[in-house]
Design an enzyme around this catalytic site. Structure first.
Site, PDB file in Angstrom:
ATOM      1  CD  GLU A 262      33.089  41.075  31.573  1.00 52.65           C
ATOM      2  OE1 GLU A 262      34.093  40.359  31.623  1.00 52.65           O
ATOM      3  OE2 GLU A 262      32.619  41.520  30.518  1.00 52.65           O
TER       4      GLU A 262
ATOM      5  CD  GLU B  10      32.085  32.332  41.797  1.00 52.89           C
ATOM      6  OE1 GLU B  10      32.576  33.169  42.577  1.00 52.89           O
ATOM      7  OE2 GLU B  10      32.068  32.487  40.564  1.00 52.89           O
TER       8      GLU B  10
ATOM      9  CE  LYS C 246      45.649  44.558  41.413  1.00 54.20           C
ATOM     10  NZ  LYS C 246      45.889  43.117  41.716  1.00 54.20           N
TER      11      LYS C 246
ATOM     12  CB  CYS D 260      33.046  33.726  35.815  1.00 51.01           C
ATOM     13  SG  CYS D 260      33.188  34.157  34.075  1.00 51.01           S
TER      14      CYS D 260
HETATM   15  P1  NAD Z   1      39.126  38.858  43.195  1.00 48.20           P
HETATM   16  O1  NAD Z   1      37.909  39.708  43.238  1.00 48.20           O
HETATM   17  O2  NAD Z   1      39.663  38.321  44.463  1.00 48.20           O
HETATM   18  O3  NAD Z   1      40.337  39.649  42.527  1.00 48.20           O
HETATM   19  C1  NAD Z   1      40.227  40.224  41.251  1.00 48.20           C
HETATM   20  C2  NAD Z   1      41.158  41.412  41.157  1.00 48.20           C
HETATM   21  O4  NAD Z   1      40.709  42.437  42.040  1.00 48.20           O
HETATM   22  C3  NAD Z   1      42.608  41.116  41.546  1.00 48.20           C
HETATM   23  O5  NAD Z   1      43.450  41.801  40.637  1.00 48.20           O
HETATM   24  C4  NAD Z   1      42.704  41.711  42.938  1.00 48.20           C
HETATM   25  O6  NAD Z   1      44.006  42.102  43.308  1.00 48.20           O
HETATM   26  C5  NAD Z   1      41.791  42.920  42.817  1.00 48.20           C
HETATM   27  N1  NAD Z   1      41.241  43.433  44.069  1.00 48.20           N
HETATM   28  C6  NAD Z   1      40.903  42.731  45.177  1.00 48.20           C
HETATM   29  N2  NAD Z   1      40.422  43.575  46.128  1.00 48.20           N
HETATM   30  C7  NAD Z   1      40.447  44.828  45.610  1.00 48.20           C
HETATM   31  C8  NAD Z   1      40.093  46.125  46.094  1.00 48.20           C
HETATM   32  N3  NAD Z   1      39.588  46.290  47.319  1.00 48.20           N
HETATM   33  N4  NAD Z   1      40.253  47.179  45.272  1.00 48.20           N
HETATM   34  C9  NAD Z   1      40.751  47.021  44.032  1.00 48.20           C
HETATM   35  N5  NAD Z   1      41.125  45.834  43.520  1.00 48.20           N
HETATM   36  C10 NAD Z   1      40.966  44.738  44.288  1.00 48.20           C
HETATM   37  O7  NAD Z   1      38.798  37.699  42.163  1.00 48.20           O
HETATM   38  P2  NAD Z   1      39.682  36.435  41.827  1.00 48.20           P
HETATM   39  O8  NAD Z   1      39.664  35.540  43.020  1.00 48.20           O
HETATM   40  O9  NAD Z   1      40.981  36.912  41.265  1.00 48.20           O
HETATM   41  O10 NAD Z   1      38.866  35.752  40.626  1.00 48.20           O
HETATM   42  C11 NAD Z   1      37.857  34.799  40.814  1.00 48.20           C
HETATM   43  C12 NAD Z   1      36.493  35.462  40.780  1.00 48.20           C
HETATM   44  O11 NAD Z   1      36.331  36.179  39.567  1.00 48.20           O
HETATM   45  C13 NAD Z   1      35.341  34.486  40.809  1.00 48.20           C
HETATM   46  O12 NAD Z   1      34.332  34.973  41.646  1.00 48.20           O
HETATM   47  C14 NAD Z   1      34.834  34.481  39.366  1.00 48.20           C
HETATM   48  O13 NAD Z   1      33.495  34.094  39.213  1.00 48.20           O
HETATM   49  C15 NAD Z   1      35.068  35.883  38.969  1.00 48.20           C
HETATM   50  N6  NAD Z   1      35.161  36.018  37.509  1.00 48.20           N
HETATM   51  C16 NAD Z   1      34.119  36.562  36.814  1.00 48.20           C
HETATM   52  C17 NAD Z   1      34.178  36.680  35.429  1.00 48.20           C
HETATM   53  C18 NAD Z   1      33.033  37.254  34.594  1.00 48.20           C
HETATM   54  O14 NAD Z   1      33.244  37.519  33.428  1.00 48.20           O
HETATM   55  N7  NAD Z   1      31.855  37.435  35.146  1.00 48.20           N
HETATM   56  C19 NAD Z   1      35.311  36.255  34.754  1.00 48.20           C
HETATM   57  C20 NAD Z   1      36.344  35.697  35.494  1.00 48.20           C
HETATM   58  C21 NAD Z   1      36.268  35.594  36.879  1.00 48.20           C
HETATM   59  C1  6OH Z   2      35.150  33.906  33.227  1.00 51.32           C
HETATM   60  O1  6OH Z   2      35.911  33.274  33.929  1.00 51.32           O
HETATM   61  C2  6OH Z   2      35.154  33.892  31.792  1.00 51.32           C
HETATM   62  C3  6OH Z   2      34.891  35.005  31.111  1.00 51.32           C
HETATM   63  C4  6OH Z   2      34.935  34.993  29.705  1.00 51.32           C
HETATM   64  C5  6OH Z   2      34.900  36.118  28.983  1.00 51.32           C
HETATM   65  O2  6OH Z   2      34.875  37.318  29.517  1.00 51.32           O
HETATM   66  C6  6OH Z   2      34.890  36.084  27.552  1.00 51.32           C
HETATM   67  O3  6OH Z   2      34.904  37.168  26.951  1.00 51.32           O
HETATM   68  O4  6OH Z   2      34.862  34.992  26.957  1.00 51.32           O
END
Ligand code: NAD
Ligand code: 6OH
Length: 491
Positions: A259, A395, A183, A293
């Protein structure tokens, strides 16, 4: 559709080898100018059931019987097929995310192919440990483990690096013999559907890779995480969403890999290679318009070079070219959406209220053309905030960092670790001993010394605290995406 109006492309679900419309559609917006570029087919509960059912059926078919060598060969074919359609993937990712074409071409799309190659190779070459066990009667037993797929894996991904992060999970899940239902983010659906075309071309059997589009709550995301026939959930996104998903899977005790967000620190010592550090921190703060992230939103700089460093970082930020994502010279595109821009701007306002000195930025850039309808913000540097300020703790996920001075190594370590997150850190020093010493004291999953976001796909990747649960990468991914069965034989 009125005669003369442009026929919009539909981005479809992909279930059991078929591209399917949903019962509803919603718009896909280009963040660079706010135009609607496609209609996205939303999957309802019935379609998610269909996808999960197809994925379960595929476990019993050709895919379930396939040996590791053949699976790995097919994953290499997926990588070949991504490379063959490189320009299509770049164009789709740029239109959906607004990221600069140069960035998508050097990072996102090559990494997608690399993810499939890396896990094809890891699954072929990795072994499992065995133990010869001495028993009380003077005899022995042999223990060894075998890997089995978990089954159907639900994969939920965000919008910032859509294809990179999706394939980072799809590739190891398939390498281990699972089937998947993904998804993607509702903001960036295109490359997940394009990948479906590639899967077909590469000979991945129907039902092994399925895509359902939609939102989180009361939509495809929630239907997938709550589905009783999904065996594991792997998620990248916000920490708060991770908490919601954890509740959804708790009742059926599914394995999860999360993540999540970060509020990452960079620590710059006065013995750093100055130019390298300025360039590195600029990249760490502003790459992908700060929507990674791993980005450094907190920068700690040793007292002696503080003023000089802030000044150099300011000049670097001011030299970045903000503009159209399709221009090859663009460094910074827009943020992902009007809503996300409002969130980032609310932090820009809050920073002023909290007493920040605005070194540069803090506003919306003006272009005088169609880009004024895009979701742009200026790259922004603050100083002068207390460590307890919300802008230093929360963040923001935009092109912004706060720079603060420190006097001693101990103080820098304490400040860097004073966060509920624990994803990544970077240390900038030419003193090798200090680099190791400080790096090992960071309470995070990933620490870079004199670099940032330099990836080797065999290494553990993930975070502590609010930044996640578990590690993926190399053997760590294999261990999440497989069930180990230990076999003990009396000899
Ligand atoms: P988000 O959590 O809003 O959405 C991520 C996904 O989750 C989307 O596909 C969304 O539709 C889905 N989602 C939302 N609510 C849900 C629920 N209740 N049940 C199931 N699915 C649900 O995140 P975003 O705004 O798309 O991305 C930005 C965030 O992601 C930032 O906080 C960033 O730090 C984090 N991020 C972390 C990493 C990592 O590797 N640690 C990597 C990339 C992004
Ligand atoms: C977050 O926004 C970046 C994540 C990066 C990875 O998960 C990766 O494998 O490099």
């Amino acid at each position: 559709m009125r005669r003369g109006s442009r026929q919009l492309k539909s981005i479809l679900n992909y279930i059991d080898g078929q591209f399917l419309r949903g019962t509803r559609e919603f718009p896909d917006v280009n963040p660079a100018d706010g135009t609607v570029i496609a209609q996205i087919a939303e999957a309802d509960q019935g379609m998610v059931d269909h996808a999960v059912g197809a994925a379960r059926k595929a476990l019993r078919g050709e895919w379930g019987r396939m040996g590791i060598r053949e699976r790995a060969a097919r994953l290499h074919k997926v990588a070949d097929a991504i490379e063959a359609r490189f320009d299509n993937f770049v164009a789709a990712e740029v239109a959906d995310t607004g990221k600069p074409i140069a960035l998508a071409s050097r990072l996102d799309v090559p990494r997608a192919a690399a993810n499939f190659r890396a896990f094809a190779d890891v699954i072929k070459t990795s072994g499992l440990e065995s133990f010869q066990t001495e028993t009380a009667d003077g005899k022995s037993a042999l223990n060894y483990a075998v890997r089995k797929p978990l089954g159907v894996v639900g994969i939920i991904t965000p919008w910032n690096l859509p294809l990179l992060l999706l394939t980072w999970k799809v590739a190891p899940a398939l390498a281990c013999g699972n089937t998947v239902v993904v998804k993607p983010s509702e903001e960036t659906p295109a490359t997940a559907t394009l990948l479906a075309e590639v899967m077909k071309d590469a000979g991945i059997p129907d039902g092994v890779y399925n895509v359902v589009h939609g939102f989180g709550p009361n939509s495809a995301g929630e239907f997938l995480t709550q589905h009783p026939d999904v065996n594991a959930v792997t998620f990248t996104g916000e920490s708060q969403t991770g908490a919601t998903i954890m509740k959804a899977v708790a009742a059926s005790v599914k394995p999860v890999s999360f993540e999540l967000g970060g509020k990452n620190a960079a620590v710059v010592f006065d013995d750093c290679d100055f130019e390298d550090a300025v360039n590195g921190i600029s990249e760490a703060a502003f790459l992908n318009t700060g929507q990674v992230c791993l980005c450094a939103e907190r920068v700690y700089v040793e007292h002696g070079i503080f003023d000089k460093f802030v000044d150099a970082l300011k000049h670097k930020a001011q030299s970045l070219r903000i503009g159209s994502p399709t221009e090859t010279s663009t460094d910074l595109g827009p943020l992902i959406s009007a809503q996300h821009r409002e969130k980032v701007l609310s932090y820009y306002r809050l920073a002023r209220e909290e007493g920040a000195v605005v070194v540069t930025g803090g506003d919306i850039p003006q272009f005088g053309d169609a880009l004024d309808k895009g979701f742009y913000v200026q790259p922004t540097i603050y100083t002068g905030l207390p460590e307890a300020a919300r802008c230093v703790k929360e963040e923001i996920f935009g092109p912004v960092c706060h720079v603060a001075p420190f006097d001693t190594e101990e103080q820098a370590i304490d400040m860097a670790n004073d966060t509920e997150y624990g994803l990544a850190a970077s240390i900038w020093t030419t003193n090798l001993k200090r680099g190791h010493r400080v790096a090992q004291q960071m309470n995070v999953g990933i620490t870079w010394v004199n670099c940032w976001f330099l990836r080797d796909l065999r290494t553990p990747f993930g975070g502590a605290g609010l930044s996640g649960i578990g590690r993926e990468g190399g053997i760590h991914s294999l261990n999440f995406y497989s069930e180990l069965n230990n076999v003990c034989i009396r000899l």
